[in-house]
Design a protein around this motif. Structure first.
Motif, mmCIF file in Angstrom:
data_model
loop_
_atom_site.group_PDB
_atom_site.id
_atom_site.type_symbol
_atom_site.label_atom_id
_atom_site.label_comp_id
_atom_site.label_asym_id
_atom_site.label_seq_id
_atom_site.Cartn_x
_atom_site.Cartn_y
_atom_site.Cartn_z
ATOM 1 N N UNK A 2 -6.331 -91.662 47.624
ATOM 2 C CA UNK A 2 -6.142 -90.489 46.786
ATOM 3 C C UNK A 2 -7.086 -90.463 45.595
ATOM 4 N N UNK A 3 -7.920 -91.470 45.402
ATOM 5 C CA UNK A 3 -8.805 -91.540 44.236
ATOM 6 C C UNK A 3 -9.659 -90.293 44.086
ATOM 7 N N UNK A 4 -9.289 -89.439 43.128
ATOM 8 C CA UNK A 4 -10.078 -88.263 42.830
ATOM 9 C C UNK A 4 -10.038 -87.185 43.907
ATOM 10 N N UNK A 5 -9.149 -87.299 44.863
ATOM 11 C CA UNK A 5 -9.084 -86.312 45.935
ATOM 12 C C UNK A 5 -7.865 -85.413 45.745
ATOM 13 N N UNK A 6 -8.019 -84.134 46.063
ATOM 14 C CA UNK A 6 -6.926 -83.172 45.960
ATOM 15 C C UNK A 6 -5.928 -83.299 47.107
ATOM 16 N N UNK A 7 -6.317 -83.966 48.164
ATOM 17 C CA UNK A 7 -5.480 -84.083 49.359
ATOM 18 C C UNK A 7 -5.478 -85.550 49.768
ATOM 19 N N UNK A 8 -4.331 -86.049 50.200
ATOM 20 C CA UNK A 8 -4.313 -87.457 50.615
ATOM 21 C C UNK A 8 -4.404 -87.565 52.136
ATOM 22 N N UNK A 9 -4.571 -88.781 52.597
ATOM 23 C CA UNK A 9 -4.786 -89.030 54.031
ATOM 24 C C UNK A 9 -3.597 -88.571 54.866
ATOM 25 N N UNK A 10 -2.383 -88.802 54.387
ATOM 26 C CA UNK A 10 -1.198 -88.384 55.139
ATOM 27 C C UNK A 10 -1.164 -86.875 55.316
ATOM 28 N N UNK A 11 -1.482 -86.141 54.258
ATOM 29 C CA UNK A 11 -1.491 -84.677 54.343
ATOM 30 C C UNK A 11 -2.582 -84.211 55.304
ATOM 31 N N UNK A 12 -3.737 -84.844 55.249
ATOM 32 C CA UNK A 12 -4.829 -84.472 56.139
ATOM 33 C C UNK A 12 -4.409 -84.634 57.604
ATOM 34 N N UNK A 13 -3.770 -85.756 57.913
ATOM 35 C CA UNK A 13 -3.332 -86.002 59.296
ATOM 36 C C UNK A 13 -2.385 -84.898 59.759
ATOM 37 N N UNK A 14 -1.524 -84.422 58.862
ATOM 38 C CA UNK A 14 -0.561 -83.383 59.230
ATOM 39 C C UNK A 14 -1.227 -82.039 59.521
ATOM 40 N N UNK A 15 -2.365 -81.763 58.895
ATOM 41 C CA UNK A 15 -2.983 -80.432 59.050
ATOM 42 C C UNK A 15 -4.325 -80.476 59.786
ATOM 43 N N UNK A 16 -4.665 -81.632 60.361
ATOM 44 C CA UNK A 16 -5.984 -81.760 60.997
ATOM 45 C C UNK A 16 -6.171 -80.766 62.139
ATOM 46 N N UNK A 17 -5.123 -80.504 62.910
ATOM 47 C CA UNK A 17 -5.260 -79.559 64.015
ATOM 48 C C UNK A 17 -5.591 -78.169 63.492
ATOM 49 N N UNK A 18 -4.905 -77.751 62.444
ATOM 50 C CA UNK A 18 -5.211 -76.449 61.846
ATOM 51 C C UNK A 18 -6.634 -76.420 61.299
ATOM 52 N N UNK A 19 -7.066 -77.531 60.715
ATOM 53 C CA UNK A 19 -8.441 -77.623 60.211
ATOM 54 C C UNK A 19 -9.443 -77.440 61.351
ATOM 55 N N UNK A 20 -9.229 -78.157 62.443
ATOM 56 C CA UNK A 20 -10.155 -78.079 63.570
ATOM 57 C C UNK A 20 -10.108 -76.715 64.260
ATOM 58 N N UNK A 21 -8.954 -76.059 64.208
ATOM 59 C CA UNK A 21 -8.813 -74.731 64.812
ATOM 60 C C UNK A 21 -9.297 -73.615 63.892
ATOM 61 N N UNK A 22 -9.670 -73.956 62.653
ATOM 62 C CA UNK A 22 -10.111 -72.939 61.700
ATOM 63 C C UNK A 22 -8.969 -72.074 61.198
ATOM 64 N N UNK A 23 -7.756 -72.636 61.181
ATOM 65 C CA UNK A 23 -6.574 -71.871 60.824
ATOM 66 C C UNK A 23 -6.112 -72.083 59.375
ATOM 67 N N UNK A 24 -6.874 -72.818 58.586
ATOM 68 C CA UNK A 24 -6.498 -73.058 57.190
ATOM 69 C C UNK A 24 -7.066 -71.970 56.287
#
Length: 87
Positions: A2-24
């Motif tokens: 989380x150092x200096x990041x607005x999003x943490x690794x756990x949150x990224x894992x939860x939304x990675x499919x939406x990210x890859x689908x361009x749905x964010x």
């Protein structure tokens, strides 16, 4: 991470499919992109997801042995139940 990041690794894992689908939405997409630029672990995870999707997209159902299909489904169910990505 989380150092200096607005999003943490756990949150990224939860939304990675939406990210890859361009749905964010644009803001969340930017936050994920910034995280990936700073987090080698998550960047590798996303690369693995892309490669898995690419390979899986080339398989036809009749090419996959029934026992292998069950092993894959079991692994995916286990990852989902644990709430953690593979690797």
């Amino acid at each position: 991470m989380t150092d200096g990041l607005d999003i943490d690794c756990d949150e990224l894992v939860e939304i990675v499919t939406d990210y890859l689908d361009g749905a964010l939405d644009a803001g969340t997409h930017r936050r994920v992109s910034e995280h990936l630029a700073q987090c080698d672990g998550c960047a590798t995870y996303v690369e693995q997801m892309l490669e898995t999707a690419r390979i899986a997209g080339t398989l036809r159902a009749q090419e996959l042995r029934p026992d292998m299909r069950e092993r894959l489904l079991g692994a995916f169910r286990g990852w989902k139940a644990a709430g953690t990505p593979p690797g």
